[in-house]
Scaffold this motif. Structure first.
Motif, PDB file in Angstrom:
ATOM      1  N   TYR A 174      -2.382  -4.115   2.038  1.00  0.00           N
ATOM      2  CA  TYR A 174      -1.434  -4.002   0.927  1.00  0.00           C
ATOM      3  C   TYR A 174      -2.151  -4.411  -0.350  1.00  0.00           C
ATOM      4  O   TYR A 174      -2.935  -5.367  -0.349  1.00  0.00           O
ATOM      5  N   ALA A 175      -1.897  -3.684  -1.424  1.00  0.00           N
ATOM      6  CA  ALA A 175      -2.568  -3.947  -2.697  1.00  0.00           C
ATOM      7  C   ALA A 175      -1.552  -4.036  -3.821  1.00  0.00           C
ATOM      8  O   ALA A 175      -0.701  -3.143  -3.980  1.00  0.00           O
ATOM      9  N   THR A 176      -1.644  -5.104  -4.602  1.00  0.00           N
ATOM     10  CA  THR A 176      -0.807  -5.242  -5.787  1.00  0.00           C
ATOM     11  C   THR A 176      -1.513  -4.624  -6.993  1.00  0.00           C
ATOM     12  O   THR A 176      -2.743  -4.597  -7.068  1.00  0.00           O
TER      13      THR A 176
ATOM     14  N   THR B 245      -7.174   7.053   1.250  1.00  0.00           N
ATOM     15  CA  THR B 245      -6.262   7.415   0.168  1.00  0.00           C
ATOM     16  C   THR B 245      -5.073   6.467   0.178  1.00  0.00           C
ATOM     17  O   THR B 245      -4.190   6.583   1.043  1.00  0.00           O
ATOM     18  N   PRO B 246      -5.013   5.510  -0.732  1.00  0.00           N
ATOM     19  CA  PRO B 246      -3.881   4.591  -0.768  1.00  0.00           C
ATOM     20  C   PRO B 246      -2.578   5.321  -1.075  1.00  0.00           C
ATOM     21  O   PRO B 246      -2.552   6.287  -1.847  1.00  0.00           O
ATOM     22  N   ALA B 247      -1.495   4.853  -0.466  1.00  0.00           N
ATOM     23  CA  ALA B 247      -0.162   5.406  -0.697  1.00  0.00           C
ATOM     24  C   ALA B 247       0.740   4.300  -1.232  1.00  0.00           C
ATOM     25  O   ALA B 247       0.490   3.109  -1.005  1.00  0.00           O
ATOM     26  N   VAL B 248       1.791   4.686  -1.926  1.00  0.00           N
ATOM     27  CA  VAL B 248       2.748   3.706  -2.436  1.00  0.00           C
ATOM     28  C   VAL B 248       3.585   3.184  -1.271  1.00  0.00           C
ATOM     29  O   VAL B 248       4.244   3.953  -0.573  1.00  0.00           O
TER      30      VAL B 248
ATOM     31  N   ASP C 224       3.093  -0.798  -8.897  1.00  0.00           N
ATOM     32  CA  ASP C 224       3.695  -0.674  -7.576  1.00  0.00           C
ATOM     33  C   ASP C 224       2.814  -1.301  -6.507  1.00  0.00           C
ATOM     34  O   ASP C 224       1.650  -1.631  -6.730  1.00  0.00           O
ATOM     35  N   LEU C 225       3.374  -1.463  -5.314  1.00  0.00           N
ATOM     36  CA  LEU C 225       2.655  -1.976  -4.158  1.00  0.00           C
ATOM     37  C   LEU C 225       2.104  -0.802  -3.366  1.00  0.00           C
ATOM     38  O   LEU C 225       2.842   0.122  -3.014  1.00  0.00           O
ATOM     39  N   PHE C 226       0.805  -0.828  -3.093  1.00  0.00           N
ATOM     40  CA  PHE C 226       0.140   0.255  -2.367  1.00  0.00           C
ATOM     41  C   PHE C 226      -0.269  -0.211  -0.975  1.00  0.00           C
ATOM     42  O   PHE C 226      -0.342  -1.419  -0.697  1.00  0.00           O
ATOM     43  N   THR C 227      -0.571   0.764  -0.109  1.00  0.00           N
ATOM     44  CA  THR C 227      -1.028   0.439   1.228  1.00  0.00           C
ATOM     45  C   THR C 227      -2.045   1.462   1.720  1.00  0.00           C
ATOM     46  O   THR C 227      -2.030   2.622   1.291  1.00  0.00           O
TER      47      THR C 227
ATOM     48  N   GLU D 230     -10.683   4.280  -4.027  1.00  0.00           N
ATOM     49  CA  GLU D 230     -10.150   4.737  -5.307  1.00  0.00           C
ATOM     50  C   GLU D 230      -8.620   4.743  -5.292  1.00  0.00           C
ATOM     51  O   GLU D 230      -8.000   5.126  -4.297  1.00  0.00           O
ATOM     52  N   PHE D 231      -8.026   4.335  -6.403  1.00  0.00           N
ATOM     53  CA  PHE D 231      -6.570   4.292  -6.576  1.00  0.00           C
ATOM     54  C   PHE D 231      -6.153   5.233  -7.709  1.00  0.00           C
ATOM     55  O   PHE D 231      -6.959   5.518  -8.606  1.00  0.00           O
ATOM     56  N   PRO D 232      -4.882   5.652  -7.721  1.00  0.00           N
ATOM     57  CA  PRO D 232      -4.385   6.482  -8.822  1.00  0.00           C
ATOM     58  C   PRO D 232      -3.898   5.656 -10.012  1.00  0.00           C
ATOM     59  O   PRO D 232      -3.269   6.201 -10.923  1.00  0.00           O
TER      60      PRO D 232
END
Length: 291
Positions: A252-254, A7-10, A273-276, A232-234
């Motif tokens: 890290y994901a842009t 679960t990616p987080a901001v 936003d930048l996710f991780t 999966e991302f939101p």
């Protein structure tokens, strides 16, 4: 498949129009990335969670840290050196094609920088790939594309992965002894409904991770081209990932707000936003450009 749901987080609020090109700076313990349409270079410090920004004179497609602490930046007109916020053009790229811009780049294990161009209106098949090595910029051979992404390299540097975004295709080609790619073959194609492949990176097991623009996530492919994992991302537009942290297991994901309607933006408050997230298999150690 992954043994547990990721679960990616901001990691940081950015609100980038077109966040792209994340790259880990091991020497400084930070992440660099760009907002292409916002004309910005960003530096994220995970320890303090601070975000610092440098204005770019043109659309910056990518940023790579240099050994001396400066940055190599691919802006619209070409390859620049950025030191203390000042940009110096080192190599003009396609000066006869003002409708093109630089879009993505990666460093080969030999220290050469491979970079791609694209039509800024995303219509004409005018994009190509180039190699910057020993102070010389040379054109590479793949067929022209509307939107190039990547490249990315296998751990041994013997294979290069090139993304033809609008064709939803990831290509693979051998890298010859002369540092140039051989004939490209289809490695994988993103299915309809899964978005468009964006920036690729390779982990230490040789698996290829690709951002899915309009696909709400990132995909991971085995070296034989089999899709083995999807995170999966939101948010809809995930552009590229980078492996960071001391053990290179922090991803890290842009992401991007570009192309989203007001209603879609309201439903995706973290778009741009930048996710991780964390992974079991680390990435590859960052390589400094040898220019």
């Amino acid at each position: 498949m992954a043994s547990a749901v990721i679960t990616p987080a901001v990691a940081c609020k950015v609100g980038a129009t077109l966040g792209e090109g994340p790259v880990w700076d091991a020497a400084r313990g930070c992440l660099w990335f760009v907002d292409i349409k916002g004309h910005k270079l960003h530096r994220f410090d995970p320890a303090s969670r601070a975000l610092d920004t440098v204005a770019a004179p043109e659309e910056p497609g990518w940023v790579l840290p240099l050994r001396d602490g400066a940055l190599l930046v691919g802006a619209k007109a070409g390859v620049h050196r950025c030191a203390n916020g000042a940009f110096t053009l080192l190599h003009a790229v396609e000066p006869d094609m003002p409708g093109n811009r630089l879009n993505d780049a990666a460093v080969h294990p030999d220290g050469s920088v491979w970079l791609g161009t694209m039509d800024n209106t995303e219509e004409a098949p005018s994009g190509g790939y180039y190699r910057l090595h020993g102070g010389a910029l040379t054109a590479l051979s793949p067929d022209p594309m509307v939107i190039t992404n990547g490249p990315a390299f296998s751990p041994d540097g013997g294979t290069v992965y090139l993304v033809d975004t609008l064709e939803r295709a990831i290509l693979a080609a051998p890298v010859g002894a002369d540092g140039h790619p051989g004939e490209a073959r289809l490695f994988a194609r993103i299915p309809e409904g899964m978005g468009y492949p964006d920036g690729p990176v390779v982990d230490s097991e040789g698996h290829i991770w690709v951002g899915l623009f309009g696909g709400w996530g990132v995909a991971r492919f085995a070296p034989d081209g089999t899709l083995i994992e999807r995170v999966e991302f939101p948010v809809a537009n995930v552009t590229k990932i980078a492996f960071g942290g001391a053990d290179l297991r922090t991803v890290y994901a842009t992401t991007a707000r570009k192309g989203l309607s007001e209603a879609e933006l309201a439903a995706q408050p973290n778009a741009g936003d930048l996710f991780t997230f964390t992974v079991d298999v680390p990435g590859l150690s960052p390589i400094h450009p040898a220019i």
